[in-house]
Design a protein around this motif. Structure first.
Motif, PDB file in Angstrom:
ATOM      1  N   MET A   1       0.856  -1.192   0.000  1.00  0.00           N
ATOM      2  CA  MET A   1       0.000   0.000   0.000  1.00  0.00           C
ATOM      3  C   MET A   1       0.887   1.235   0.000  1.00  0.00           C
ATOM      4  N   GLU A   2       0.515   2.215  -0.882  1.00  0.00           N
ATOM      5  CA  GLU A   2       1.346   3.420  -1.000  1.00  0.00           C
ATOM      6  C   GLU A   2       1.224   4.265   0.263  1.00  0.00           C
ATOM      7  N   GLY A   3       2.353   4.794   0.703  1.00  0.00           N
ATOM      8  CA  GLY A   3       2.357   5.652   1.903  1.00  0.00           C
ATOM      9  C   GLY A   3       1.945   4.910   3.138  1.00  0.00           C
ATOM     10  N   GLY A   4       2.151   3.591   3.165  1.00  0.00           N
ATOM     11  CA  GLY A   4       1.691   2.770   4.290  1.00  0.00           C
ATOM     12  C   GLY A   4       2.322   3.188   5.593  1.00  0.00           C
ATOM     13  N   GLY A   5       3.667   3.429   5.584  1.00  0.00           N
ATOM     14  CA  GLY A   5       4.362   3.805   6.814  1.00  0.00           C
ATOM     15  C   GLY A   5       3.860   5.104   7.383  1.00  0.00           C
ATOM     16  N   SER A   6       3.675   6.110   6.509  1.00  0.00           N
ATOM     17  CA  SER A   6       3.211   7.425   6.977  1.00  0.00           C
ATOM     18  C   SER A   6       1.772   7.318   7.504  1.00  0.00           C
ATOM     19  N   LEU A   7       0.954   6.469   6.852  1.00  0.00           N
ATOM     20  CA  LEU A   7      -0.439   6.290   7.297  1.00  0.00           C
ATOM     21  C   LEU A   7      -0.475   5.685   8.698  1.00  0.00           C
ATOM     22  N   ASP A   8       0.347   4.649   8.904  1.00  0.00           N
ATOM     23  CA  ASP A   8       0.390   4.002  10.220  1.00  0.00           C
ATOM     24  C   ASP A   8       0.845   4.982  11.306  1.00  0.00           C
ATOM     25  N   SER A   9       1.858   5.794  10.967  1.00  0.00           N
ATOM     26  CA  SER A   9       2.354   6.754  11.969  1.00  0.00           C
ATOM     27  C   SER A   9       1.320   7.835  12.275  1.00  0.00           C
ATOM     28  N   GLN A  10       0.581   8.265  11.222  1.00  0.00           N
ATOM     29  CA  GLN A  10      -0.483   9.276  11.426  1.00  0.00           C
ATOM     30  C   GLN A  10      -1.594   8.701  12.306  1.00  0.00           C
ATOM     31  N   ILE A  11      -1.979   7.439  12.028  1.00  0.00           N
ATOM     32  CA  ILE A  11      -3.031   6.779  12.828  1.00  0.00           C
ATOM     33  C   ILE A  11      -2.566   6.649  14.273  1.00  0.00           C
ATOM     34  N   GLU A  12      -1.288   6.258  14.454  1.00  0.00           N
ATOM     35  CA  GLU A  12      -0.744   6.081  15.799  1.00  0.00           C
ATOM     36  C   GLU A  12      -0.823   7.380  16.607  1.00  0.00           C
ATOM     37  N   SER A  13      -0.439   8.490  15.965  1.00  0.00           N
ATOM     38  CA  SER A  13      -0.481   9.787  16.672  1.00  0.00           C
ATOM     39  C   SER A  13      -1.917  10.190  17.001  1.00  0.00           C
ATOM     40  N   LEU A  14      -2.841   9.917  16.058  1.00  0.00           N
ATOM     41  CA  LEU A  14      -4.258  10.231  16.317  1.00  0.00           C
ATOM     42  C   LEU A  14      -4.834   9.341  17.413  1.00  0.00           C
ATOM     43  N   LEU A  15      -4.395   8.090  17.474  1.00  0.00           N
ATOM     44  CA  LEU A  15      -4.864   7.180  18.535  1.00  0.00           C
ATOM     45  C   LEU A  15      -4.432   7.688  19.907  1.00  0.00           C
ATOM     46  N   ASN A  16      -3.228   8.248  19.981  1.00  0.00           N
ATOM     47  CA  ASN A  16      -2.761   8.834  21.243  1.00  0.00           C
ATOM     48  C   ASN A  16      -3.609  10.039  21.646  1.00  0.00           C
ATOM     49  N   VAL A  17      -3.938  10.867  20.626  1.00  0.00           N
ATOM     50  CA  VAL A  17      -4.817  12.034  20.886  1.00  0.00           C
ATOM     51  C   VAL A  17      -6.177  11.554  21.386  1.00  0.00           C
ATOM     52  N   GLU A  18      -6.708  10.511  20.708  1.00  0.00           N
ATOM     53  CA  GLU A  18      -8.022   9.956  21.084  1.00  0.00           C
ATOM     54  C   GLU A  18      -7.995   9.434  22.517  1.00  0.00           C
ATOM     55  N   LYS A  19      -6.860   8.778  22.889  1.00  0.00           N
ATOM     56  CA  LYS A  19      -6.735   8.216  24.243  1.00  0.00           C
ATOM     57  C   LYS A  19      -6.762   9.323  25.294  1.00  0.00           C
ATOM     58  N   GLN A  20      -6.023  10.408  25.044  1.00  0.00           N
ATOM     59  CA  GLN A  20      -5.991  11.534  25.993  1.00  0.00           C
ATOM     60  C   GLN A  20      -7.380  12.143  26.166  1.00  0.00           C
ATOM     61  N   MET A  21      -8.025  12.378  25.023  1.00  0.00           N
ATOM     62  CA  MET A  21      -9.362  12.976  25.060  1.00  0.00           C
ATOM     63  C   MET A  21     -10.357  12.069  25.808  1.00  0.00           C
ATOM     64  N   ARG A  22     -10.238  10.764  25.554  1.00  0.00           N
ATOM     65  CA  ARG A  22     -11.163   9.805  26.184  1.00  0.00           C
ATOM     66  C   ARG A  22     -10.953   9.759  27.693  1.00  0.00           C
ATOM     67  N   LEU A  23      -9.699   9.723  28.099  1.00  0.00           N
ATOM     68  CA  LEU A  23      -9.400   9.665  29.536  1.00  0.00           C
ATOM     69  C   LEU A  23      -9.791  10.959  30.249  1.00  0.00           C
ATOM     70  N   ASN A  24      -9.751  12.069  29.500  1.00  0.00           N
ATOM     71  CA  ASN A  24     -10.176  13.359  30.083  1.00  0.00           C
ATOM     72  C   ASN A  24     -11.696  13.539  30.048  1.00  0.00           C
ATOM     73  N   GLY A  25     -12.375  12.597  29.380  1.00  0.00           N
ATOM     74  CA  GLY A  25     -13.845  12.686  29.292  1.00  0.00           C
ATOM     75  C   GLY A  25     -14.314  13.761  28.329  1.00  0.00           C
ATOM     76  N   ASP A  26     -13.447  14.130  27.354  1.00  0.00           N
ATOM     77  CA  ASP A  26     -13.795  15.157  26.367  1.00  0.00           C
ATOM     78  C   ASP A  26     -14.562  14.479  25.217  1.00  0.00           C
ATOM     79  N   VAL A  27     -15.882  14.626  25.218  1.00  0.00           N
ATOM     80  CA  VAL A  27     -16.727  13.945  24.213  1.00  0.00           C
ATOM     81  C   VAL A  27     -16.418  14.456  22.810  1.00  0.00           C
ATOM     82  N   ALA A  28     -16.435  15.795  22.622  1.00  0.00           N
ATOM     83  CA  ALA A  28     -16.226  16.384  21.295  1.00  0.00           C
ATOM     84  C   ALA A  28     -14.846  16.018  20.750  1.00  0.00           C
ATOM     85  N   GLY A  29     -13.820  16.072  21.618  1.00  0.00           N
ATOM     86  CA  GLY A  29     -12.461  15.760  21.190  1.00  0.00           C
ATOM     87  C   GLY A  29     -12.302  14.302  20.800  1.00  0.00           C
ATOM     88  N   THR A  30     -12.895  13.404  21.577  1.00  0.00           N
ATOM     89  CA  THR A  30     -12.823  11.961  21.289  1.00  0.00           C
ATOM     90  C   THR A  30     -13.498  11.650  19.959  1.00  0.00           C
TER      91      THR A  30
END
Length: 442
Positions: A1-30
């Motif tokens: 898949m083209e750009g596979g590495g960059s896609l995985d790294s982008q998803i990984e960073s967004l998953l971290n953002v999602e985790k922070q928002m979820r743990l903070n109880g931020d509905v809109a951010g999650t």
């Protein structure tokens, strides 16, 4: 898949953002983080990654309901843009597994199942499509629009009829009360109640309530045609006839009124059939098709109908209607029509005769003695007629046996009438005597 590495790294960073928002109880951010991950997969056309991320995000510890709902709704928009049918089915199945058992995405799951069933049907797997649709009980969904519920149940009924599963089709059709089609929808929208779940708007592709009413009765006609239940078919056509869009257009109501007349003639004689017959004859629109008016008139006139004459008159009309109805009127209907005419004639004879020989009855009905006796017996068994046959003597008695109370009551009535006549006669004699005496005095 083209750009596979960059896609995985982008998803990984967004998953971290999602985790922070979820743990903070931020509905809109999650919600935003989850949707961004799905959008990223979609833009890169990474369909397998998209499916995996939907499952991963939905299973994360303490995942917010709002985030799951937003994910499912977002991913549903991608279904039509999938490159092939296999990818589409895989995405629908993933979303279905994520939404299974979650009451806050029950409407989305119902819509997903409906789309999957449609694909299965297009592939010729009708039984599988019917089984899929039956998993969902939309009548329990409080937030689903009324028209969408009805449309879903009607789709379940249609698939069961296509599979010739008539028992299940009847069970499902009973979930819809015909009275729901007569409700005034304009009044309901003006009553938002506090503390209750908000009812969602129906999607744009869902038909109006009156259109659903027509679809419902057309499906019920298919169901009743299976059992040749002519009276119920007639009542269904009567309901279609009452729909304003049908009644205002002669091109629509004339074929429906013709069908009402035919099924009325084919229906066995009973109080409901008699009531429908009279109400149809009172309809002013029937004057537009006088041929059928004369047909119905013959059925309520207490005169013997000659079968050969009737059949010669209406044979062409009957053949045309049989073709128009798509074969639902077959040879069985022609036989039933003859039977209805014979039943009518027997009822007419029973009105004019208290006792009649079987031979004379057969002559009046243009039948053999055996046929006349069979039809008479069938009517007695179905309680359409009261009659007794003395077979050794060959006599039919149409009078019902009276019990002792009825006999005594009739005697008392007759005595009362006799005494009344004697009193009137005495009065007349007395009057004549007085007039005669007055004339002598003058």
């Amino acid at each position: 898949m083209e750009g596979g590495g960059s896609l995985d790294s982008q998803i990984e960073s967004l998953l971290n953002v999602e985790k922070q928002m979820r743990l903070n109880g931020d509905v809109a951010g999650t919600k935003k983080a989850a949707i961004d991950i799905l959008q990223l997969c979609f833009e890169n056309r990474a369909w397998k990654t998209l499916n995996d991320q939907i499952v991963v995000l939905s299973k994360r510890r303490g995942q917010l309901k709002q985030a799951v709902t937003a994910m499912v709704q977002q991913a549903m928009q991608y279904i039509d843009q999938t490159p092939d049918i296999e990818t589409k089915i895989e995405l629908i199945k993933t979303l279905n597994s994520v939404s299974a058992g979650k009451i806050y995405v029950e409407i989305e799951r119902a819509r997903l199942i409906k789309r999957l069933a449609k694909i299965k049907e297009e592939q010729g797997q009708i039984a599988e499509a019917a089984d899929l649709m039956q998993e969902i009980a939309v009548e329990t969904f409080g937030a689903m629009a009324k028209t969408e519920k009805i449309a879903f149940i009607l789709e379940q009924v249609r698939l069961c009829l296509d599979c010739q599963d008539y028992v299940r089709a009847q069970i499902l059709s009973r979930k819809i009360s015909p009275r729901v089609f007569d409700a005034d929808s304009s009044k309901e929208k003006k009553k938002p109640k506090e503390g209750e779940s908000i009812v969602e708007e129906a999607p744009a592709d869902i038909p109006s309530l009156l259109e659903l009413k027509r679809i419902y009765y057309e499906l019920m006609i298919r169901y009743y045609s299976h059992n040749n239940d002519y009276l119920e078919i007639c009542r269904c056509y009567k309901s279609i006839y009452e729909i304003p869009s049908v009644k205002e257009d002669p091109a629509k109501w004339i074929p429906v009124l013709r069908k009402i007349c035919w099924y009325l003639v084919l229906a066995p004689h009973d109080p409901m059939q008699s009531s429908l017959l009279n109400s149809t004859l009172d309809d002013k629109n029937l004057s537009e098709i006088p041929h059928f008016r004369s047909l119905l008139k013959q059925l309520i006139t207490m005169e013997v109908i000659q079968w050969t004459g009737l059949w010669n008159t209406f044979k062409d009309e009957f053949e045309n209607e049989k073709n128009m109805l798509g074969g639902s009127l077959g040879d069985k209907a022609a036989d039933d029509l003859k039977e209805r005419v014979i039943e009518h004639n027997i009822l007419v004879v029973s009105k004019y005769y208290a006792r009649i020989t079987v031979k004379r009855l057969a002559e009046l009905l243009c039948l053999t003695v055996e046929e006349a006796e069979k039809h008479l017996s069938d009517m007695v068994v179905s309680k359409a007629l009261i009659a007794k046959v003395d077979r050794p003597m060959g006599i039919v008695c149409f009078e019902s046996a009276k019990d002792s109370n009825d006999i005594l009551n009739s005697w008392a009535t007759n005595l009362e009438k006799l005494l009344d006549l004697v009193e009137k006669s005495c009065h007349q004699i007395h009057k004549e005597t007085m007039v005669h005496k007055a004339a002598l005095k003058v």
